[in-house]
Design an enzyme around this catalytic site. Structure first.
Site, mmCIF file in Angstrom:
data_model
loop_
_atom_site.group_PDB
_atom_site.id
_atom_site.type_symbol
_atom_site.label_atom_id
_atom_site.label_comp_id
_atom_site.label_asym_id
_atom_site.label_seq_id
_atom_site.Cartn_x
_atom_site.Cartn_y
_atom_site.Cartn_z
ATOM 1 C CD GLU A 110 -56.209 -28.785 12.492
ATOM 2 O OE1 GLU A 110 -55.928 -28.534 13.679
ATOM 3 O OE2 GLU A 110 -55.820 -29.806 11.903
ATOM 4 C CG LEU A 112 -54.016 -25.823 11.941
ATOM 5 C CD1 LEU A 112 -53.602 -24.473 11.401
ATOM 6 C CD2 LEU A 112 -53.441 -26.911 11.063
ATOM 7 N NE ARG A 113 -51.120 -18.206 17.317
ATOM 8 C CZ ARG A 113 -50.688 -17.548 18.358
ATOM 9 N NH1 ARG A 113 -50.023 -18.163 19.301
ATOM 10 N NH2 ARG A 113 -50.911 -16.259 18.459
ATOM 11 C CD GLU A 114 -52.948 -19.429 7.817
ATOM 12 O OE1 GLU A 114 -53.562 -18.442 8.242
ATOM 13 O OE2 GLU A 114 -53.072 -19.866 6.661
ATOM 14 C CE LYS A 163 -62.015 -23.755 14.158
ATOM 15 N NZ LYS A 163 -60.618 -23.545 14.474
ATOM 16 C CG ASN A 167 -61.069 -19.481 16.003
ATOM 17 O OD1 ASN A 167 -60.009 -19.620 16.623
ATOM 18 N ND2 ASN A 167 -61.211 -19.900 14.761
ATOM 19 C CG LEU A 210 -54.338 -12.258 28.579
ATOM 20 C CD1 LEU A 210 -54.284 -12.895 29.961
ATOM 21 C CD2 LEU A 210 -55.676 -11.544 28.387
ATOM 22 N N GLY A 218 -57.105 -10.604 13.920
ATOM 23 C CA GLY A 218 -57.253 -10.651 12.467
ATOM 24 C C GLY A 218 -56.984 -12.062 11.985
ATOM 25 C CB CYS A 221 -59.715 -18.896 11.503
ATOM 26 S SG CYS A 221 -59.155 -19.987 10.193
HETATM 27 N N1 LIG Z 1 -55.828 -21.654 8.281
HETATM 28 C C1 LIG Z 1 -56.009 -21.892 9.568
HETATM 29 O O1 LIG Z 1 -55.240 -21.441 10.421
HETATM 30 C C2 LIG Z 1 -57.177 -22.736 10.013
HETATM 31 C C3 LIG Z 1 -57.184 -23.233 11.321
HETATM 32 C C4 LIG Z 1 -58.259 -24.028 11.727
HETATM 33 C C5 LIG Z 1 -59.314 -24.275 10.860
HETATM 34 N N2 LIG Z 1 -59.285 -23.747 9.600
HETATM 35 C C6 LIG Z 1 -60.414 -24.037 8.713
HETATM 36 O O2 LIG Z 1 -60.005 -25.069 7.814
HETATM 37 C C7 LIG Z 1 -60.566 -24.856 6.507
HETATM 38 C C8 LIG Z 1 -59.458 -24.747 5.472
HETATM 39 O O3 LIG Z 1 -58.674 -23.631 5.777
HETATM 40 P P1 LIG Z 1 -57.337 -23.290 4.977
HETATM 41 O O4 LIG Z 1 -56.771 -22.108 5.655
HETATM 42 O O5 LIG Z 1 -56.494 -24.511 4.793
HETATM 43 O O6 LIG Z 1 -57.970 -22.881 3.550
HETATM 44 P P2 LIG Z 1 -57.168 -22.518 2.222
HETATM 45 O O7 LIG Z 1 -57.985 -21.504 1.519
HETATM 46 O O8 LIG Z 1 -55.739 -22.198 2.573
HETATM 47 O O9 LIG Z 1 -57.145 -23.882 1.390
HETATM 48 C C9 LIG Z 1 -58.299 -24.499 0.884
HETATM 49 C C10 LIG Z 1 -57.893 -25.386 -0.286
HETATM 50 O O10 LIG Z 1 -59.039 -26.112 -0.717
HETATM 51 C C11 LIG Z 1 -59.021 -26.176 -2.157
HETATM 52 N N3 LIG Z 1 -60.377 -26.462 -2.663
HETATM 53 C C12 LIG Z 1 -61.462 -25.644 -2.726
HETATM 54 N N4 LIG Z 1 -62.519 -26.277 -3.237
HETATM 55 C C13 LIG Z 1 -62.107 -27.545 -3.504
HETATM 56 C C14 LIG Z 1 -62.748 -28.686 -4.045
HETATM 57 N N5 LIG Z 1 -64.035 -28.659 -4.414
HETATM 58 N N6 LIG Z 1 -62.017 -29.817 -4.191
HETATM 59 C C15 LIG Z 1 -60.716 -29.857 -3.832
HETATM 60 N N7 LIG Z 1 -60.058 -28.809 -3.302
HETATM 61 C C16 LIG Z 1 -60.749 -27.659 -3.141
HETATM 62 C C17 LIG Z 1 -58.487 -24.814 -2.568
HETATM 63 O O11 LIG Z 1 -57.993 -24.833 -3.898
HETATM 64 C C18 LIG Z 1 -57.402 -24.598 -1.505
HETATM 65 O O12 LIG Z 1 -56.143 -25.094 -1.923
HETATM 66 C C19 LIG Z 1 -61.446 -23.608 6.636
HETATM 67 O O13 LIG Z 1 -62.746 -24.006 6.947
HETATM 68 C C20 LIG Z 1 -60.834 -22.867 7.822
HETATM 69 O O14 LIG Z 1 -61.767 -22.034 8.475
HETATM 70 C C21 LIG Z 1 -58.237 -23.006 9.158
#
Ligand SMILES: NC(=O)c1ccc[n+]([C@@H]2O[C@H](COP(=O)([O-])OP(=O)(O)OC[C@H]3O[C@@H](n4cnc5c(N)ncnc54)[C@H](O)[C@@H]3O)[C@@H](O)[C@H]2O)c1
Length: 270
Positions: A110, A112-114, A163, A167, A210, A218, A221
């Site tokens: 993924e 996406l930008r949070e 990926k 970043n 830029l 920060g 990710c």
């Molecule tokens: N947040 C971002 O902007 C973003 C962007 C791109 C990629 N990512 C990647 O995507 C992944 C998820 O990021 P996120 O920000 O959504 O994480 P997050 O911490 O917000 O959410 C993760 C969720 O997974 C759940 N979880 C954990 N273990 C579990 C299990 N065994 N079974 C079911 N649910 C479980 C947690 O309770 C939580 O709700 C990470 O690897 C992150 O690096 C995040």
């Protein structure tokens, strides 16, 4: 009949994915926090794994939550495609493939930008996909809503590094801007004008990251993904410098600064 798709992990990524898939498919969600039924996940056409992969004590991404999910799907003999969207430690997919040979594993990282996650999820720039050919074909159909996205079919390892490299490039842009801002402060130049000069070029294109005076990189990710590359390959020189500039920027950013155009701005995570 609409396909039924499972989403495991309802954080920023899982929620954004649900928001998108709900337009086109029936969705079933599962998270360890909250009241969900695992049994429902087993009765789906594909599952999307969106659990967290934080930075571990060794500076590498900790994929134990992904492992827990795959373990469970494997024990329950799940036979449909398992699409991992979490960001992975380099080499994880090959290990997972040998540890869970019965699972049809795909890696679709993924990007996406949070801060605008729903918009990025519905309208991604690219779909990077790695897995067995027939599984890739099947899963790409679920992404047919992303009409304008570039589809990049790749192997597991290139998807993992791609990926992280994305970043790390963002981190590099931020640290470059902060380095120039720092040089400007030493030599008496206006960092806003200097970065305007840099960005006004067709080879540079976007001014994103830029802009000076926005502080270090920060968020959840960019730091951990850049650290994964550095710690997987400790000889890399540029990314270590990118991190060093970020540390210096963070150290210098504790006081609000008066920027040359007279606007007071707090240093913020980008
Ligand atoms: N947040 C971002 O902007 C973003 C962007 C791109 C990629 N990512 C990647 O995507 C992944 C998820 O990021 P996120 O920000 O959504 O994480 P997050 O911490 O917000 O959410 C993760 C969720 O997974 C759940 N979880 C954990 N273990 C579990 C299990 N065994 N079974 C079911 N649910 C479980 C947690 O309770 C939580 O709700 C990470 O690897 C992150 O690096 C995040």
């Amino acid at each position: 009949m609409k396909a039924k798709l499972g989403i495991i992990g309802l954080g920023s990524v899982g929620k954004a994915l649900k928001h998108t898939l709900d337009w086109f498919y029936e969705t079933v969600v599962y998270d360890i926090v909250g009241e969900y039924r695992w049994q429902d996940i087993l009765n789906t056409d594909a599952v999307f794994v969106c659990v967290q992969t934080p930075e571990g004590a060794d500076g590498r991404l900790d994929c134990s939550h992904v492992d827990e999910v795959l373990e469970r799907l494997s024990e329950d003999n799940y036979t449909k495609p398992v699409v991992i969207r979490s960001t992975l430690r380099i080499g994880y997919m090959d290990k997972a493939k040998s540890k869970y040979p019965s699972l049809r594993l795909l890696y679709v990282p993924e990007f996406l930008r949070e801060r605008s996650s729903f918009q990025w999820s519905v309208c991604p720039d690219r779909i990077v996909i790695a897995g067995a050919d027939e599984d890739v074909e099947e899963v790409l159909r679920y992404f047919s809503f992303a009409e304008d996205a570039q589809i990049i079919r790749t192997d597991y390892r290139s998807a993992e590094v791609g990926k992280l490299a994305h970043n790390a490039f963002i981190a590099t842009k931020v640290s470059f801007t902060n380095e120039i801002e720092w040089i400007c402060s030493k030599v008496g130049a206006d960092a806003n004008l200097v970065m305007e000069v840099v960005a006004a070029d067709r080879r540079v294109k976007s001014k994103e990251h830029l802009r000076p005076f926005l502080g270090p990189y920060g968020g959840k990710c960019v730091p951990k993904d850049t650290a994964e590359l550095i710690n997987a390959c400790p000889d890399c020189i540029l990314l270590k410098a990118v991190e060093a500039v970020n540390h210096r920027t963070r150290k210098n950013a504790t006081e609000p600064k008066l920027v040359p155009n007279g606007v007071n701005c707090e240093a913020t995570a980008r």
